[in-house]
Design a protein around this motif. Sequence first.
Motif, PDB file in Angstrom:
ATOM      1  N   HIS A   1      -4.679   0.154  -3.986  1.00  0.00           N
ATOM      2  CA  HIS A   1      -5.395  -1.040  -3.530  1.00  0.00           C
ATOM      3  C   HIS A   1      -4.560  -2.266  -3.870  1.00  0.00           C
ATOM      4  N   VAL A   2      -4.783  -3.329  -3.121  1.00  0.00           N
ATOM      5  CA  VAL A   2      -4.121  -4.598  -3.391  1.00  0.00           C
ATOM      6  C   VAL A   2      -5.173  -5.695  -3.277  1.00  0.00           C
ATOM      7  N   HIS A   3      -5.249  -6.563  -4.304  1.00  0.00           N
ATOM      8  CA  HIS A   3      -6.189  -7.689  -4.300  1.00  0.00           C
ATOM      9  C   HIS A   3      -5.385  -8.974  -4.326  1.00  0.00           C
ATOM     10  N   GLY A   4      -5.455  -9.762  -3.272  1.00  0.00           N
ATOM     11  CA  GLY A   4      -4.762 -11.035  -3.220  1.00  0.00           C
ATOM     12  C   GLY A   4      -3.431 -10.933  -2.511  1.00  0.00           C
ATOM     13  N   MET A   5      -2.673 -12.027  -2.590  1.00  0.00           N
ATOM     14  CA  MET A   5      -1.353 -12.102  -1.972  1.00  0.00           C
ATOM     15  C   MET A   5      -0.446 -12.932  -2.856  1.00  0.00           C
ATOM     16  N   GLY A   6       0.858 -12.714  -2.745  1.00  0.00           N
ATOM     17  CA  GLY A   6       1.830 -13.529  -3.456  1.00  0.00           C
ATOM     18  C   GLY A   6       1.945 -13.169  -4.928  1.00  0.00           C
ATOM     19  N   ALA A   7       2.388 -14.138  -5.720  1.00  0.00           N
ATOM     20  CA  ALA A   7       2.722 -13.898  -7.124  1.00  0.00           C
ATOM     21  C   ALA A   7       1.525 -13.495  -7.979  1.00  0.00           C
ATOM     22  N   ALA A   8       0.314 -13.884  -7.586  1.00  0.00           N
ATOM     23  CA  ALA A   8      -0.874 -13.573  -8.389  1.00  0.00           C
ATOM     24  C   ALA A   8      -1.575 -12.300  -7.924  1.00  0.00           C
ATOM     25  N   THR A   9      -0.931 -11.495  -7.126  1.00  0.00           N
ATOM     26  CA  THR A   9      -1.550 -10.301  -6.574  1.00  0.00           C
ATOM     27  C   THR A   9      -1.864  -9.271  -7.652  1.00  0.00           C
ATOM     28  N   GLN A  10      -3.064  -8.708  -7.604  1.00  0.00           N
ATOM     29  CA  GLN A  10      -3.430  -7.608  -8.489  1.00  0.00           C
ATOM     30  C   GLN A  10      -3.219  -6.318  -7.709  1.00  0.00           C
TER      31      GLN A  10
ATOM     32  N   MET B   1       0.830  -1.214   0.000  1.00  0.00           N
ATOM     33  CA  MET B   1       0.000   0.000   0.000  1.00  0.00           C
ATOM     34  C   MET B   1       0.858   1.255   0.000  1.00  0.00           C
ATOM     35  N   ASP B   2       0.504   2.210  -0.842  1.00  0.00           N
ATOM     36  CA  ASP B   2       1.161   3.510  -0.961  1.00  0.00           C
ATOM     37  C   ASP B   2       2.581   3.437  -1.521  1.00  0.00           C
ATOM     38  N   ALA B   3       2.985   2.274  -2.033  1.00  0.00           N
ATOM     39  CA  ALA B   3       4.310   2.169  -2.648  1.00  0.00           C
ATOM     40  C   ALA B   3       4.342   3.011  -3.920  1.00  0.00           C
ATOM     41  N   VAL B   4       5.421   3.742  -4.121  1.00  0.00           N
ATOM     42  CA  VAL B   4       5.591   4.540  -5.328  1.00  0.00           C
ATOM     43  C   VAL B   4       6.067   3.615  -6.450  1.00  0.00           C
ATOM     44  N   VAL B   5       5.517   3.817  -7.659  1.00  0.00           N
ATOM     45  CA  VAL B   5       5.902   3.034  -8.827  1.00  0.00           C
ATOM     46  C   VAL B   5       6.687   3.945  -9.772  1.00  0.00           C
ATOM     47  N   TYR B   6       7.885   3.492 -10.155  1.00  0.00           N
ATOM     48  CA  TYR B   6       8.748   4.245 -11.063  1.00  0.00           C
ATOM     49  C   TYR B   6       8.781   3.551 -12.422  1.00  0.00           C
ATOM     50  N   GLY B   7       8.742   4.349 -13.489  1.00  0.00           N
ATOM     51  CA  GLY B   7       8.726   3.812 -14.842  1.00  0.00           C
ATOM     52  C   GLY B   7      10.100   3.590 -15.424  1.00  0.00           C
ATOM     53  N   ALA B   8      10.101   3.299 -16.735  1.00  0.00           N
ATOM     54  CA  ALA B   8      11.316   2.930 -17.455  1.00  0.00           C
ATOM     55  C   ALA B   8      12.415   3.983 -17.325  1.00  0.00           C
TER      56      ALA B   8
END
Length: 98
Positions: A37-46, A20-27
């Motif tokens: 928002h986060v849906h799920g846990m682990g490798a299949a997390t949306q 939650m609230d993690a910043v996403v940096y592009g290329a």
Amino acid sequence: MDHSTHTRLVDSELNEANLMDAVVYGADDEKIGTVSHVHGMGAATQVIVDVGGFLGMGAKPVALTTNQLNFMRDEEGDVHATTSWTKEQIKALPEHHH
């Protein structure tokens, strides 16, 4: 930002508490948005990322999966993500409706 020294999160850490609230940096290391928002846990997390906008207004939520993002922890322990996508490519994704 030099991400090469940052510790990549393992699948068990891919959960709402960490992402939650993690910043996403592009290329080009441009800030794309933040995780809202986060849906799920682990490798299949949306992960829902709010892209664009200013001070939380006018942001567009888009859905990505954790395999489209590289989540890591910096020297201070703050979680963030990188992606090879550009801000324009992410903004072109369909809006996520929840």
